[in-house]
Enzyme design. Structure first.
Site, PDB file in Angstrom:
ATOM      1  N   GLU A  56       1.348  -3.143   4.984  1.00  0.00           N
ATOM      2  CA  GLU A  56       0.892  -4.135   4.952  1.00  0.00           C
ATOM      3  C   GLU A  56       1.793  -5.310   5.562  1.00  0.00           C
ATOM      4  O   GLU A  56       3.022  -5.359   5.089  1.00  0.00           O
ATOM      5  CB  GLU A  56       0.340  -4.730   3.700  1.00  0.00           C
ATOM      6  CG  GLU A  56      -0.897  -4.032   3.374  1.00  0.00           C
ATOM      7  CD  GLU A  56      -1.519  -4.561   2.005  1.00  0.00           C
ATOM      8  OE1 GLU A  56      -0.935  -5.335   1.217  1.00  0.00           O
ATOM      9  OE2 GLU A  56      -2.657  -3.707   1.488  1.00  0.00           O
TER      10      GLU A  56
ATOM     11  N   HIS B 215       5.901  -9.332  -9.326  1.00  0.00           N
ATOM     12  CA  HIS B 215       4.312  -8.786  -9.080  1.00  0.00           C
ATOM     13  C   HIS B 215       3.570  -8.404 -10.296  1.00  0.00           C
ATOM     14  O   HIS B 215       2.461  -7.690 -10.308  1.00  0.00           O
ATOM     15  CB  HIS B 215       4.268  -7.496  -8.222  1.00  0.00           C
ATOM     16  CG  HIS B 215       4.799  -7.742  -6.890  1.00  0.00           C
ATOM     17  ND1 HIS B 215       4.685  -8.760  -5.888  1.00  0.00           N
ATOM     18  CD2 HIS B 215       6.169  -6.946  -6.338  1.00  0.00           C
ATOM     19  CE1 HIS B 215       5.500  -8.619  -5.181  1.00  0.00           C
ATOM     20  NE2 HIS B 215       6.342  -7.684  -5.167  1.00  0.00           N
TER      21      HIS B 215
ATOM     22  N   ARG C 147     -11.656  -1.156 -14.459  1.00  0.00           N
ATOM     23  CA  ARG C 147     -11.687  -1.136 -16.105  1.00  0.00           C
ATOM     24  C   ARG C 147     -11.610  -2.560 -16.075  1.00  0.00           C
ATOM     25  O   ARG C 147     -11.619  -3.658 -15.642  1.00  0.00           O
ATOM     26  CB  ARG C 147     -10.316  -0.624 -16.175  1.00  0.00           C
ATOM     27  CG  ARG C 147      -9.109  -1.288 -15.430  1.00  0.00           C
ATOM     28  CD  ARG C 147      -7.777  -0.992 -15.922  1.00  0.00           C
ATOM     29  NE  ARG C 147      -6.454  -1.369 -15.220  1.00  0.00           N
ATOM     30  CZ  ARG C 147      -6.033  -2.414 -15.088  1.00  0.00           C
ATOM     31  NH1 ARG C 147      -6.598  -3.393 -15.886  1.00  0.00           N
ATOM     32  NH2 ARG C 147      -5.270  -2.823 -14.150  1.00  0.00           N
TER      33      ARG C 147
HETATM   34  P1  ADP Z   1      -0.792  -3.223  -8.063  1.00  0.00           P
HETATM   35  O1  ADP Z   1      -1.782  -2.294  -8.053  1.00  0.00           O
HETATM   36  O2  ADP Z   1       0.770  -2.467  -8.415  1.00  0.00           O
HETATM   37  O3  ADP Z   1      -0.918  -4.372  -9.140  1.00  0.00           O
HETATM   38  P2  ADP Z   1      -1.397  -5.170  -5.844  1.00  0.00           P
HETATM   39  O4  ADP Z   1      -1.736  -4.289  -4.617  1.00  0.00           O
HETATM   40  O5  ADP Z   1      -2.589  -5.282  -6.810  1.00  0.00           O
HETATM   41  O6  ADP Z   1      -0.299  -3.974  -6.677  1.00  0.00           O
HETATM   42  O7  ADP Z   1      -0.571  -6.240  -5.942  1.00  0.00           O
HETATM   43  C1  ADP Z   1       0.212  -6.739  -6.949  1.00  0.00           C
HETATM   44  C2  ADP Z   1       0.721  -8.139  -6.559  1.00  0.00           C
HETATM   45  O8  ADP Z   1       2.058  -7.636  -5.350  1.00  0.00           O
HETATM   46  C3  ADP Z   1      -0.004  -9.194  -5.987  1.00  0.00           C
HETATM   47  O9  ADP Z   1      -0.854  -9.933  -6.856  1.00  0.00           O
HETATM   48  C4  ADP Z   1       1.115  -9.769  -5.010  1.00  0.00           C
HETATM   49  O10 ADP Z   1       1.516 -10.692  -5.722  1.00  0.00           O
HETATM   50  C5  ADP Z   1       1.862  -9.033  -4.447  1.00  0.00           C
HETATM   51  N1  ADP Z   1       1.367  -8.339  -2.975  1.00  0.00           N
HETATM   52  C6  ADP Z   1       0.611  -7.259  -3.018  1.00  0.00           C
HETATM   53  N2  ADP Z   1       0.299  -7.084  -1.843  1.00  0.00           N
HETATM   54  C7  ADP Z   1       0.834  -8.053  -0.975  1.00  0.00           C
HETATM   55  C8  ADP Z   1       1.141  -8.609   0.267  1.00  0.00           C
HETATM   56  N3  ADP Z   1       0.452  -7.894   1.433  1.00  0.00           N
HETATM   57  N4  ADP Z   1       1.619  -9.727   0.693  1.00  0.00           N
HETATM   58  C9  ADP Z   1       2.296 -10.378  -0.242  1.00  0.00           C
HETATM   59  N5  ADP Z   1       2.128 -10.025  -1.617  1.00  0.00           N
HETATM   60  C10 ADP Z   1       1.669  -8.796  -1.838  1.00  0.00           C
END
Ligand code: ADP
Length: 497
Positions: free
Chosen positions: A201, A236, A292
């Site tokens: 991404e 994160h 969930r």
């Molecule tokens: P997980 O399933 O591990 O929680 P997520 O896809 O929900 O992963 O992302 C968790 C966090 O990672 C987001 O809240 C954000 O802070 C960061 N993040 C994820 N994708 C991106 C992105 N494309 N650009 C910037 N930050 C991202």
């Protein structure tokens, strides 16, 4: 389709197991707790009507042991299982094993969970439903990856299709790192999740994390209960969450809710779930659906005046979801973790020697902690969630700052002082929210005030004053009922006002 449930097995531990047991009781169900050898004296065990040891401390052999948990449900005649969050909550094979045993799973159907649990499959569902996703490509092939990165610009983010909980993500800052990063990411994904598929991404520079709570029933109804802003994260992982999202325009909120509902309908979603998005300037992008109950669900409950666990149980009983009443006020939650913010957030363990729980209007503490409780290294370090409600954000924030000041926990190093400094800060007050908030304003944080070992204070307290264990708040000077008074202006953070 109405099913009258009688007994619920809670396949979890810690604060969420206790929280579910409380609501199940209100809903009129008997409850069964499961516990590992490390949790025999844990609060959820005592709170349930019945409890069973399901295995040793290792999660793989206890809280992740599908066969043992389903067998326990059968043995006790439970007709439903609530998975909580974490552990087995998003494992389709657990939902399937529960259904195969003729037991109701409090969550979406296994096939829906399987489709959404895979980040690549979930992205496809979103694209097909017309929901915007972060620009990305579903390949780990080096030349395609190079082309994509050249198009969107560095940094880019490599993600594991099976990742979750902030794990399985790798930022690539420049072209020279791309090839090794792709290989390492695939290798790590295989090791961590048993699934080496990765995708790429664009890495958004200053996004906010905003998510929509959804509820769906077996009759085709899906409703949304507003949004939560979870931008305050460390590595994160969310640490502070709030609702409503400060400054989010009504138009943007409406668009995001519409997108979440479209997604839920496209996926055939039932029970409670959350559609997560990143928001940057006037754009929002779908991230994933968490199939969930979320850790941060209480901020939604406080604004909507509802109990999401009871809603889940109602849906699992074949009930219908209704359009929620208009939300009111503002709520903020922070996660109190057993960790040392002064030493790279190293996990902490120990025995709770002294616990003072805050109170007052709009203050809620969801926790399994009690005096004497052991915090072991076996599970995640969430000790409790402190949630404050107010007529507006400033009132909620003021209450939370006060509540964190009243909160005291000795014997287990924790992040309460760190959270208090963040929530009291001008940057948080001014809602300068982005997922880089912590890095921008709070890296290298140190505790204010004198450095006194908490264990020494705890020893002083318990040795010096038998009333200390009541956790009484400081009294006036004439009474000197609390040992804290003997410590002058000392506080674990700063001086007392
Ligand atoms: P997980 O399933 O591990 O929680 P997520 O896809 O929900 O992963 O992302 C968790 C966090 O990672 C987001 O809240 C954000 O802070 C960061 N993040 C994820 N994708 C991106 C992105 N494309 N650009 C910037 N930050 C991202």
């Amino acid at each position: 389709m109405a099913r009258r449930l009688k007994k619920l097995l809670v396949a979890n531990r810690g604060e969420i197991a206790l929280r579910i047991i409380r609501s199940a009781r209100v809903f009129g169900l008997k409850t069964v707790a499961v516990y590992s050898a490390a949790d025999a004296t844990s609060a959820h065990v005592g709170a349930a009507d019945e409890a069973i040891l399901i295995g040793p401390a290792e999660a793989a052999k206890s809280y992740l042991n599908i066969a043992a948990i389903v067998a326990a449900a059968k043995q006790f005649g439970a007709d439903a299982i609530h998975p909580g969050y974490g552990f087995l909550s998003e494992r389709p094979e657990f939902a399937q094993a529960t259904a195969d045993a003729q037991i109701v799973f409090v969550g979406p159907r296994p096939e829906v969970m399987a489709a959404l649990g895979d980040k690549v499959a979930a992205r496809r569902i979103a694209v097909a439903a017309g929901v915007p996703v972060v620009p990305g490509i579903e390949t780990a092939e080096i030349s395609a990856a190079r082309e994509f990165a050249a198009l969107v610009g560095y940094p880019i983010l490599i993600k594991a299709a099976a990742g979750g909980g902030g794990r399985g993500m790798r930022v690539v800052a420049e072209a020279s790192q791309l090839e090794t990063a792709l290989e390492a990411a695939a290798r790590e994904a295989t090791a961590a999740f048993g699934d080496g598929r990765i995708f790429i991404e664009k890495y958004l520079a200053h996004p906010r994390h905003i998510e929509i709570q959804i509820l769906g029933d077996d009759h085709g109804n899906v409703v949304a209960l507003g949004e939560r802003d979870c931008s305050i994260q460390r590595r994160h992982q969310k640490i502070i969450e709030e609702s409503p999202a400060p400054g989010l325009s009504a138009e943007m909120r409406a668009k995001m809710i519409d997108a979440a509902l479209k997604l839920a309908r496209a996926a055939g979603y039932t029970n409670a779930g959350t559609a997560e998005f990143l928001v940057e300037s006037d754009n929002f992008y779908f991230l994933e659906v968490n199939a969930r109950l979320q850790v941060e669900h209480p901020v939604t409950e406080m604004r909507f005046g509802c109990d999401l666990v009871c809603e889940q149980l109602r849906i699992a009983s074949g009930g219908k979801v209704d359009e929620p009443a208009a939300p009111r006020g503002a709520a903020i939650e922070c996660r109190i973790n057993a960790e040392d913010p002064e030493h790279d957030f190293r996990p902490a363990t120990g025995t709770v020697l002294h616990l003072r729980v805050p109170g007052g209007p709009g203050v809620r503490f969801d926790s399994h902690l009690t005096s004497g409780a052991e915090v072991t290294p076996w599970y995640d370090g969430l000790l409790g969630k402190l949630i404050c409600y107010g007529a507006d954000r400033e009132e909620a924030r003021g209450r939370l700052v006060n509540a964190l000041g009243e909160f005291s926990l000795l014997g287990v190093t924790n992040n309460a002082a760190y959270l208090r400094d963040i929530i009291a800060s001008d940057q948080f007050r001014d809602a300068k929210l982005s997922t880089h908030f912590i890095d921008s304003f709070f890296s290298g944080w140190r505790i204010g005030g004198p450095e006194i070992d908490a264990a020494i204070v705890a020893a002083l307290i318990t040795a010096g004053d038998p009333q200390a264990e009541t956790g009484a708040l400081p009294q006036n000077n004439n009474q000197r009922r609390s040992p804290w008074d003997g410590l002058g202006n000392f506080e674990l953070w700063g001086s007392r006002k």
